[in-house]
Design a protein around this motif. Structure first.
Motif, mmCIF file in Angstrom:
data_model
loop_
_atom_site.group_PDB
_atom_site.id
_atom_site.type_symbol
_atom_site.label_atom_id
_atom_site.label_comp_id
_atom_site.label_asym_id
_atom_site.label_seq_id
_atom_site.Cartn_x
_atom_site.Cartn_y
_atom_site.Cartn_z
ATOM 1 N N GLU A 265 0.813 -1.222 0.000
ATOM 2 C CA GLU A 265 0.000 0.000 0.000
ATOM 3 C C GLU A 265 0.843 1.267 0.000
ATOM 4 N N GLN A 266 2.153 1.145 0.206
ATOM 5 C CA GLN A 266 3.022 2.304 0.112
ATOM 6 C C GLN A 266 3.213 2.749 -1.343
ATOM 7 N N LEU A 267 2.886 1.864 -2.280
ATOM 8 C CA LEU A 267 3.041 2.168 -3.708
ATOM 9 C C LEU A 267 1.722 1.870 -4.422
ATOM 10 N N PRO A 268 0.696 2.688 -4.231
ATOM 11 C CA PRO A 268 -0.631 2.357 -4.757
ATOM 12 C C PRO A 268 -0.801 2.565 -6.259
ATOM 13 N N ARG A 269 0.001 3.469 -6.891
ATOM 14 C CA ARG A 269 -0.223 3.823 -8.291
ATOM 15 C C ARG A 269 1.020 3.535 -9.138
ATOM 16 N N PRO A 270 0.842 3.293 -10.442
ATOM 17 C CA PRO A 270 2.012 3.190 -11.320
ATOM 18 C C PRO A 270 2.874 4.444 -11.199
ATOM 19 N N GLY A 271 4.170 4.235 -11.089
ATOM 20 C CA GLY A 271 5.095 5.356 -10.929
ATOM 21 C C GLY A 271 5.409 5.688 -9.489
ATOM 22 N N ASP A 272 4.698 5.086 -8.514
ATOM 23 C CA ASP A 272 5.033 5.282 -7.107
ATOM 24 C C ASP A 272 6.301 4.501 -6.786
ATOM 25 N N PHE A 273 7.091 5.024 -5.865
ATOM 26 C CA PHE A 273 8.355 4.371 -5.540
ATOM 27 C C PHE A 273 8.682 4.521 -4.058
ATOM 28 N N GLN A 274 9.578 3.676 -3.593
ATOM 29 C CA GLN A 274 10.187 3.771 -2.266
ATOM 30 C C GLN A 274 11.642 3.357 -2.399
ATOM 31 N N LEU A 275 12.500 4.019 -1.640
ATOM 32 C CA LEU A 275 13.902 3.598 -1.561
ATOM 33 C C LEU A 275 14.070 2.652 -0.379
ATOM 34 N N TRP A 276 14.857 1.606 -0.592
ATOM 35 C CA TRP A 276 15.092 0.612 0.464
ATOM 36 C C TRP A 276 16.535 0.154 0.352
#
Length: 472
Positions: free
Chosen positions: A84-95
């Motif tokens: 749920e942290q990336l709900p849409r195309p193009g959403d991102f997170q760094l890990w």
């Protein structure tokens, strides 16, 4: 006559949960018998081996740390966040907690992808900070200082593309080079440099896992019995509520092992001389791939408070009467078995994650190595999705931000002295007993992944517990 899609889906879910209920009922009965047996036993089970000391150098030496970094961390599935942290195309997170910096992205087809956050020309694709502050969510500046987070915004890539920060090369959400600045043409770039390095990325119950090994066992097979037994929590319907982070002066294994035994509970977590758990009845189950389960019954005084007639009278325990690790203001997960009200049911996911479950959700506790003597520790709580925010939710957030995490702070105070003891020449090894066999089994699996022949003889552990590993 066929069923409409929605009716068919509902029927499938109903049948699936009925199967889960049957499995859980049989499992709960077996655990009850194990608890009663543990309370009454007067010695060790016949044939259980004497466990040798675990060499202290496995926690303190740079040699063993480097072996872990080279051979273990790149081969295992690691918890990396929530879908749920990336709900849409193009959403991102760094890990970037397990080695190379990894970029989690939702592509145009809705799938989650994990790319090395580095263009083939050796520049990062996404900067580690922008005008809104740090993007990589590592909010610590001193060992022992705990930070709490209750807001988890989704982040969108500018233009829905990935762009190298040095040469301006642009990649689509599938990791393919699609554009270069004026003066260059894509066709002039060698084919090997036209695709980002991609790692395995799979989702279970809404939890994102990453594995750098392209030949790795599929995630659901890797999790095995843990995934089956945690069906009751309907994890796909959970949502991140809070996240505490702290930098510890200890080796990552010390932090993980703090949640794999209960001997310390009597000495670290007693309040006014009262201990809520009974270490005599604790049960440990070893699963394949180093995962495990621990069930700890309540002590007699706590049983009385809970309205229980004995250590396995879970059905009489009232959820509202116990202090949940999540809190009592969140909804109940209706499909959860009564065990979580009358005992502490904990699963460990090898190598570094633990989840003490409850009827109101669960926390994911994860320890990440910084160096042999420092660990980045996170405690993220997940609760049933509450939909739109309400005044009650806002009040809970404020309470979380201002209320100390007592159990976590007590454990922190124990972990660092433990590591100092292991660093002393006077303690050459960690002595373990029967009720600490989960720790020893984790050490065995770690050696198997590193490759026993790669480990100096003075740092190996003897392989003793394979016959105690079960798949249920």
């Amino acid at each position: 006559m066929g069923f409409p899609a929605e009716a068919s889906d509902a029927r499938h879910l109903s049948e699936k949960m009925a199967g889960v209920d049957r499995m859980q009922a049989a499992l709960m009965d077996r655990i009850k018998q194990e608890i009663l047996w543990e309370i009454e036993r007067e010695g060790l089970p016949d044939g259980f081996p004497q466990l040798p000391d675990i060499p202290a150098g496995r926690y303190t030496s740079q040699i063993f740390y480097d072996l872990e970094q080279q051979h273990m961390w790149p081969k295992v599935w690691l918890y990396a966040g929530r879908a749920e942290q990336l709900p849409r195309p193009g959403d991102f997170q760094l890990w970037d907690y397990s080695g190379p910096p990894i970029l989690l992205v939702r592509d145009t087809a809705g799938a989650l992808r994990a790319f090395l956050n580095q263009s083939p020309n050796d520049a990062p694709l996404v900067p580690y900070a922008d005008d809104s502050g740090l993007l990589n969510e590592m909010p610590f500046d001193a060992p022992g200082r705990m930070f709490m987070q209750v807001d988890f915004p989704a982040r969108q890539l500018p233009g829905g593309r990935l762009q190298c920060q040095r040469k301006g090369w642009t990649y689509d959400l599938d990791g393919r080079l699609v554009a270069v600045p004026d003066g260059q043409i894509v066709d002039s770039i060698p084919h090997r440099d036209r695709q980002l390095i991609e790692y395995r990325c799979e989702v279970w119950g809404g939890f994102i896992f990453v594995n750098r090994d392209k030949a790795a066992t599929p995630l659901i097979e890797w999790l095995g019995p843990v995934a089956e037994q945690m069906e009751q929590y309907r994890c796909e319907n959970l949502r991140m509520f809070s996240r505490a982070t702290v930098l510890l002066r200890t080796n990552w294994k010390v932090a993980v092992e703090a949640f794999q035994e209960v001997y310390h509970f009597k000495h670290i977590h007693h309040h006014e001389g009262v201990v809520s758990l009974d270490q005599r009845g604790v049960t440990h189950t070893l699963f394949p791939h180093g995962h495990s389960r621990m069930v700890t019954p309540f002590a007699k005084r706590q049983q009385t408070v809970m309205g229980m007639s004995g250590p396995t009278d879970w059905e009489s325990a009232a959820d509202a009467a116990r202090d949940s690790l999540i809190g009592t203001g969140t909804p109940i997960i209706e499909t959860v078995a009564p065990i979580v009200n009358g005992a502490v049911l904990t699963y460990s996911l090898f190598p570094n994650a633990t989840t003490p479950t409850s009827a109101r959700g669960l926390p994911m506790l994860a320890a990440w190595p910084v160096d042999p003597s420092h660990t980045f520790f996170e405690w993220t709580s997940f609760v049933p999705d509450w939909g739109e925010d309400t005044p009650a939710i806002e009040a809970m957030r404020k309470a979380v931000l201002t209320t100390p995490m007592q159990i976590m702070e007590e454990d922190v105070r124990n972990m660092e002295p433990m590591f100092m003891s292991l660093s002393s020449p006077g303690l050459p090894g960690l002595h373990l007993g029967y009720n600490e066999r989960r720790l020893y089994n984790s050490a065995e699996v770690l050696d198997q992944l590193i490759g026993i022949d790669n480990i100096p003889g003075t740092l190996r552990v003897e392989q003793l517990l394979e016959r105690y590993v079960v798949d249920q």
